[in-house]
Design a protein around this motif. Structure first.
Motif, short mmCIF file in Angstrom:
data_model
loop_
_atom_site.label_atom_id
_atom_site.label_comp_id
_atom_site.label_asym_id
_atom_site.label_seq_id
_atom_site.Cartn_x
_atom_site.Cartn_y
_atom_site.Cartn_z
N ILE A 23 0.84 -1.19 0.00
CA ILE A 23 0.00 0.00 0.00
C ILE A 23 0.88 1.25 0.00
O ILE A 23 1.88 1.32 0.74
CB ILE A 23 -0.97 0.04 1.19
N GLY A 24 0.54 2.20 -0.85
CA GLY A 24 1.22 3.49 -0.87
C GLY A 24 0.32 4.53 -0.22
O GLY A 24 -0.89 4.55 -0.46
N ALA A 40 -4.72 9.50 1.53
CA ALA A 40 -5.17 8.38 0.69
C ALA A 40 -4.20 7.21 0.73
O ALA A 40 -3.00 7.37 1.01
CB ALA A 40 -5.33 8.85 -0.76
N GLY A 41 -4.74 6.05 0.44
CA GLY A 41 -3.95 4.84 0.32
C GLY A 41 -4.37 4.05 -0.90
O GLY A 41 -5.57 3.99 -1.21
N VAL A 42 -3.41 3.46 -1.60
CA VAL A 42 -3.69 2.70 -2.83
C VAL A 42 -2.91 1.40 -2.83
O VAL A 42 -1.71 1.39 -2.54
CB VAL A 42 -3.33 3.53 -4.09
N ILE A 43 -3.60 0.32 -3.20
CA ILE A 43 -2.95 -0.98 -3.40
C ILE A 43 -3.16 -1.39 -4.85
O ILE A 43 -4.30 -1.53 -5.31
CB ILE A 43 -3.54 -2.06 -2.48
N PHE A 44 -2.08 -1.59 -5.59
CA PHE A 44 -2.17 -2.03 -6.97
C PHE A 44 -1.92 -3.54 -7.06
O PHE A 44 -1.27 -4.13 -6.18
CB PHE A 44 -1.13 -1.31 -7.83
N PRO A 45 -2.37 -4.16 -8.15
CA PRO A 45 -2.03 -5.57 -8.37
C PRO A 45 -0.52 -5.73 -8.53
O PRO A 45 0.17 -4.81 -8.96
CB PRO A 45 -2.75 -5.89 -9.68
N LEU A 72 -8.72 4.37 -9.58
CA LEU A 72 -9.82 3.69 -8.89
C LEU A 72 -10.25 2.44 -9.65
O LEU A 72 -10.65 1.44 -9.05
CB LEU A 72 -11.00 4.62 -8.71
N GLU A 73 -10.15 2.49 -10.97
CA GLU A 73 -10.52 1.32 -11.79
C GLU A 73 -9.49 0.21 -11.66
O GLU A 73 -9.84 -0.98 -11.60
CB GLU A 73 -10.65 1.74 -13.25
N ASP A 74 -8.20 0.57 -11.61
CA ASP A 74 -7.13 -0.43 -11.63
C ASP A 74 -6.73 -0.95 -10.25
O ASP A 74 -6.20 -2.05 -10.13
CB ASP A 74 -5.88 0.16 -12.30
N ALA A 75 -6.95 -0.16 -9.22
CA ALA A 75 -6.48 -0.54 -7.88
C ALA A 75 -7.26 -1.73 -7.34
O ALA A 75 -8.46 -1.89 -7.59
CB ALA A 75 -6.62 0.65 -6.93
#
Length: 211
Positions: A23-24, A40-45, A72-75
């Motif tokens: 997570i970033g 904010a926090g984001v987790i990518f594949p 939001l679509e890719d995370a």
């Protein structure tokens, strides 16, 4: 060949090669005198790449808006927390930011954490990167979500307080904002612990009949 704004994912790869999600975390709005802090926090594949994702401050508003939807679509998972001016005053901006990041990290369920210059003890592996939004795709994506979310909120506040110009300066201490603060006073969305606002409050306390 790398583009000028290519944000690498080398820090993510260190965990991805072990099959671990990352997570970033990043924020927008630490410097303004008014409005919330957006975190904010984001987790990518694992293995995710997008050469357009970079530090939100280096991108145009149009580009940020487009990337906001793409992220939001890719995370795999994303979250944005708005920290109120009252909580910023209560905890101070640094600790309010830290608390929000810790909350997002805990809710994500991911133990591998990358932050933009915010060290904290939450998770098994936390890496704090100076200028992290230029070094990590996950942090950069979080910076975009945070900034777009906060900018939208400040545009809404501009409708409520049109004399302050929030849609233009987003609450930062510009000349226009400082002049409006002196002329019209403090709103409920101002951060009273920030010096220009605190000075205005002191003047109101000393001269309560003056506006």
């Amino acid at each position: 060949m790398k583009t000028a704004h290519l944000c690498p994912n080398e820090y993510e790869h260190a965990f991805w090669t072990e099959g671990k999600l990352v997570i970033g975390l990043d924020e927008a709005g630490r410097g303004p005198l008014a409005g919330p802090l957006s975190v904010a926090g984001v987790i990518f594949p694992i293995g995710y790449e997008n050469p357009d994702i970079y530090d939100s401050k280096a991108l145009s508003e149009k580009k940020r808006e487009k990337l906001y939807d793409q992220i939001l679509e890719d995370a795999l998972w994303a979250e944005v927390i708005e920290v109120s001016p009252a909580d910023i005053d209560r905890y101070d901006i640094y600790h309010a930011d830290m608390r929000a990041m810790e909350q997002i990290a805990a809710e994500s369920g991911v133990s591998c954490i990358l932050t933009d210059a915010m060290p904290f003890q939450n998770g098994t592996e936390v890496i704090s990167l100076v200028k992290g939004d230029q070094k990590s795709i996950s942090i950069a994506a979080a910076s975009i979500l945070a900034k777009v979310t906060r900018d939208r909120i400040m545009v809404q506040y501009d409708q409520e307080y049109p004399q302050y110009g929030f849609a233009k300066h987003k609450g930062y201490p510009t000349k226009q904002h400082l002049e409006a603060l002196r002329k019209y006073g403090i709103t409920p969305i101002h951060r009273r612990s920030f010096r220009p606002v605190a000075v205005q409050q002191e003047q109101l306390d000393l001269f309560p009949d003056e506006k």
